[in-house]
Design a protein around this motif. Structure first.
Motif, short mmCIF file in Angstrom:
data_model
loop_
_atom_site.label_atom_id
_atom_site.label_comp_id
_atom_site.label_asym_id
_atom_site.label_seq_id
_atom_site.Cartn_x
_atom_site.Cartn_y
_atom_site.Cartn_z
N ALA A 81 24.23 23.66 -21.57
CA ALA A 81 24.70 23.02 -22.80
C ALA A 81 23.79 23.27 -23.99
O ALA A 81 24.26 23.42 -25.12
CB ALA A 81 24.87 21.52 -22.58
N LEU A 82 22.47 23.31 -23.75
CA LEU A 82 21.52 23.32 -24.85
C LEU A 82 20.62 24.55 -24.90
O LEU A 82 19.91 24.75 -25.87
CB LEU A 82 20.63 22.07 -24.77
N GLY A 83 20.63 25.36 -23.85
CA GLY A 83 19.75 26.51 -23.79
C GLY A 83 18.50 26.20 -22.99
O GLY A 83 18.14 25.03 -22.79
N PRO A 84 17.77 27.23 -22.55
CA PRO A 84 16.62 27.04 -21.67
C PRO A 84 15.40 26.43 -22.35
O PRO A 84 14.48 25.98 -21.67
CB PRO A 84 16.32 28.46 -21.18
N ASP A 85 15.38 26.42 -23.68
CA ASP A 85 14.23 25.86 -24.39
C ASP A 85 14.52 24.49 -24.99
O ASP A 85 13.90 24.09 -25.97
CB ASP A 85 13.77 26.81 -25.50
N ALA A 86 15.45 23.76 -24.38
CA ALA A 86 15.76 22.41 -24.87
C ALA A 86 14.50 21.56 -24.90
O ALA A 86 13.64 21.67 -24.04
CB ALA A 86 16.81 21.76 -23.99
N VAL A 87 14.42 20.68 -25.89
CA VAL A 87 13.22 19.88 -26.11
C VAL A 87 13.51 18.42 -25.78
O VAL A 87 14.52 17.86 -26.21
CB VAL A 87 12.77 19.99 -27.58
N LEU A 88 12.64 17.82 -25.00
CA LEU A 88 12.72 16.40 -24.73
C LEU A 88 12.16 15.65 -25.93
O LEU A 88 11.00 15.83 -26.28
CB LEU A 88 11.91 16.06 -23.47
N PHE A 89 12.98 14.81 -26.58
CA PHE A 89 12.48 14.13 -27.77
C PHE A 89 12.67 12.62 -27.73
O PHE A 89 12.21 11.92 -28.63
CB PHE A 89 13.11 14.71 -29.04
N GLU A 90 13.31 12.10 -26.71
CA GLU A 90 13.39 10.65 -26.52
C GLU A 90 13.10 10.35 -25.06
O GLU A 90 13.54 11.05 -24.16
CB GLU A 90 14.79 10.13 -26.84
N CYS A 91 12.36 9.26 -24.82
CA CYS A 91 12.09 8.82 -23.46
C CYS A 91 11.82 7.32 -23.55
O CYS A 91 10.82 6.90 -24.15
CB CYS A 91 10.89 9.56 -22.89
N ALA A 92 12.72 6.51 -22.98
CA ALA A 92 12.63 5.08 -23.20
C ALA A 92 13.43 4.34 -22.13
O ALA A 92 13.99 4.95 -21.21
CB ALA A 92 13.14 4.73 -24.61
N ALA A 93 13.48 3.02 -22.27
CA ALA A 93 14.29 2.19 -21.38
C ALA A 93 15.06 1.20 -22.23
O ALA A 93 14.51 0.59 -23.16
CB ALA A 93 13.41 1.45 -20.38
N PHE A 120 21.38 8.56 -19.08
CA PHE A 120 21.11 7.17 -18.73
C PHE A 120 21.02 7.06 -17.21
O PHE A 120 21.92 7.50 -16.51
CB PHE A 120 22.23 6.24 -19.22
N VAL A 121 19.94 6.45 -16.71
CA VAL A 121 19.77 6.30 -15.27
C VAL A 121 19.59 4.81 -14.95
O VAL A 121 18.69 4.16 -15.51
CB VAL A 121 18.56 7.08 -14.75
N ALA A 122 20.43 4.27 -14.08
CA ALA A 122 20.32 2.86 -13.70
C ALA A 122 19.10 2.65 -12.81
O ALA A 122 18.89 3.39 -11.85
CB ALA A 122 21.58 2.42 -12.97
N LEU A 123 18.32 1.62 -13.12
CA LEU A 123 17.16 1.30 -12.30
C LEU A 123 17.44 0.11 -11.38
O LEU A 123 16.52 -0.44 -10.75
CB LEU A 123 15.94 1.03 -13.17
N LEU A 174 18.14 0.39 -17.99
CA LEU A 174 18.53 1.80 -17.94
C LEU A 174 17.36 2.64 -18.46
O LEU A 174 16.89 2.42 -19.58
CB LEU A 174 19.76 2.08 -18.82
N PHE A 175 16.88 3.54 -17.65
CA PHE A 175 15.94 4.56 -18.11
C PHE A 175 16.76 5.64 -18.81
O PHE A 175 17.80 6.05 -18.31
CB PHE A 175 15.21 5.15 -16.90
N TYR A 176 16.33 6.06 -20.00
CA TYR A 176 17.09 7.10 -20.67
C TYR A 176 16.16 8.09 -21.34
O TYR A 176 15.03 7.78 -21.70
CB TYR A 176 18.09 6.52 -21.67
N PHE A 177 16.65 9.30 -21.48
CA PHE A 177 15.92 10.33 -22.21
C PHE A 177 16.94 11.29 -22.81
O PHE A 177 18.09 11.39 -22.35
CB PHE A 177 14.94 11.08 -21.29
N SER A 178 16.54 11.98 -23.87
CA SER A 178 17.44 12.88 -24.59
C SER A 178 16.81 14.24 -24.79
O SER A 178 15.60 14.35 -25.05
CB SER A 178 17.80 12.30 -25.97
N PHE A 179 17.63 15.28 -24.65
CA PHE A 179 17.23 16.64 -24.97
C PHE A 179 17.97 17.07 -26.23
O PHE A 179 19.12 16.70 -26.43
CB PHE A 179 17.63 17.62 -23.87
N ARG A 180 17.34 17.86 -27.05
CA ARG A 180 18.04 18.48 -28.17
C ARG A 180 17.85 20.00 -28.10
O ARG A 180 16.86 20.50 -27.56
CB ARG A 180 17.53 17.97 -29.51
N ALA A 181 18.82 20.72 -28.64
CA ALA A 181 18.72 22.17 -28.68
C ALA A 181 17.55 22.55 -29.58
O ALA A 181 17.33 21.96 -30.64
CB ALA A 181 20.02 22.77 -29.20
N ASN A 182 16.79 23.54 -29.17
CA ASN A 182 15.61 23.94 -29.93
C ASN A 182 15.99 25.07 -30.91
O ASN A 182 16.63 26.03 -30.53
CB ASN A 182 14.52 24.43 -28.98
#
Length: 271
Positions: free
Chosen positions: A138-150, A185-188, A263-271
């Motif tokens: 969906a985003l390409g091999p160089d996608a960047v992790l820019f959010e990491c939270a709960a 989103f991952v349920a804990l 919910l543990f969540y994190f987001s990738f964005r296209a680089n």
């Protein structure tokens, strides 16, 4: 449809360890940070980066996600040097991430930012086994992790208004744009209907849905969209995940149970 479910992304041991870490981090953050929005901490990492960049001291280089994951550490210094790609002097002052992000309907609800501690990194490693191919496609091999939270919703947390996390931005030639941001989103813990599961409106990540959603109330178009679009509830077992195009309309529902929902969540964005 803008979302899909992937079961058993995290093992029970990793879920338990991460949940304990989130609960302890939230307890500590609430003890240090006033609930008054005006008193919440500044994002000191972002401010430090902006100030240093403005003074010409550093060059920002955001590295791709996959080659760098093994190098991430738990401290802000490691975050700065290994993820953003600039160096900090050995005697530089340690900086700390903001504790909380803005969240709709904040009563008994927190968007708790997470540093790259060992429980978080362990969870990311395990989750990326089933999800890496999806994210890369969906985003390409160089996608960047820019959010990491709960996302934490305690009993009596009210329902949020429906919203997208990012606005739809058509391409210059008017053609449909692919997902520029994917949120996982991952349920804990198991999430039942009474615990305030996330409500998703499948298919609303498109330009037409956003135009209708933002239309003047007197037209009735938004009301019709919300009334006639099927809804998907994020009732999950602990360790199950939902991948969402960040433009999808969604919201947290009211937590009418006596249990905390995390919910543990994190987001990738296209680089």
């Amino acid at each position: 449809h803008g979302l899909c479910r992937v079961d058993t992304c995290l093992s029970k041991g990793v879920v338990s360890t991460l949940l304990a870490h989130v609960n302890e981090t939230l307890k500590d953050a609430r003890g240090r940070v006033s609930g008054d929005e005006k008193q919440r901490e500044r994002d000191t990492v972002q401010r430090a980066v902006m100030e240093a960049q403005a003074s010409g001291q550093i060059q920002i280089r955001v590295a791709g996600l996959w080659p760098r994951l093994e190098l991430w550490g738990a401290t802000a210094r490691a975050f700065a040097t290994q993820t953003l790609g600039f160096s900090m002097a050995a005697d530089a002052e340690e900086v700390e991430l903001d504790s909380f992000g803005a969240v709709l309907a904040p009563i008994e609800r927190w968007d708790l930012k997470l540093g790259l501690s060992l429980p978080v990194v362990a969870a990311l490693h395990e989750i990326l086994v089933p999800l890496r191919a999806v994210c890369e496609e969906a985003l390409g091999p160089d996608a960047v992790l820019f959010e990491c939270a709960a996302l934490v919703a305690d009993p009596r947390a009210p329902r949020q208004p429906l919203h997208p996390d990012t606005a739809y931005q058509p391409t210059k030639d008017g053609s449909p744009a692919g997902p520029l941001v994917l949120t996982v989103f991952v349920a804990l813990q198991d999430v039942s209907e009474s615990m305030g599961p996330t409500v998703f409106l499948p298919g609303t990540h498109c330009n037409a849905a956003h135009v209708t959603f933002n239309s003047p109330p007197e037209t009735g178009a938004k009301r019709n969209l919300l009334a006639n679009t099927p809804r998907q509830l994020g009732t999950l077992r602990g360790g199950d995940a939902i991948i969402m195009d960040s433009r999808l309309l969604h919201c947290g529902s009211a937590n009418d149970s006596e249990s905390r929902r995390v919910l543990f969540y994190f987001s990738f964005r296209a680089n």
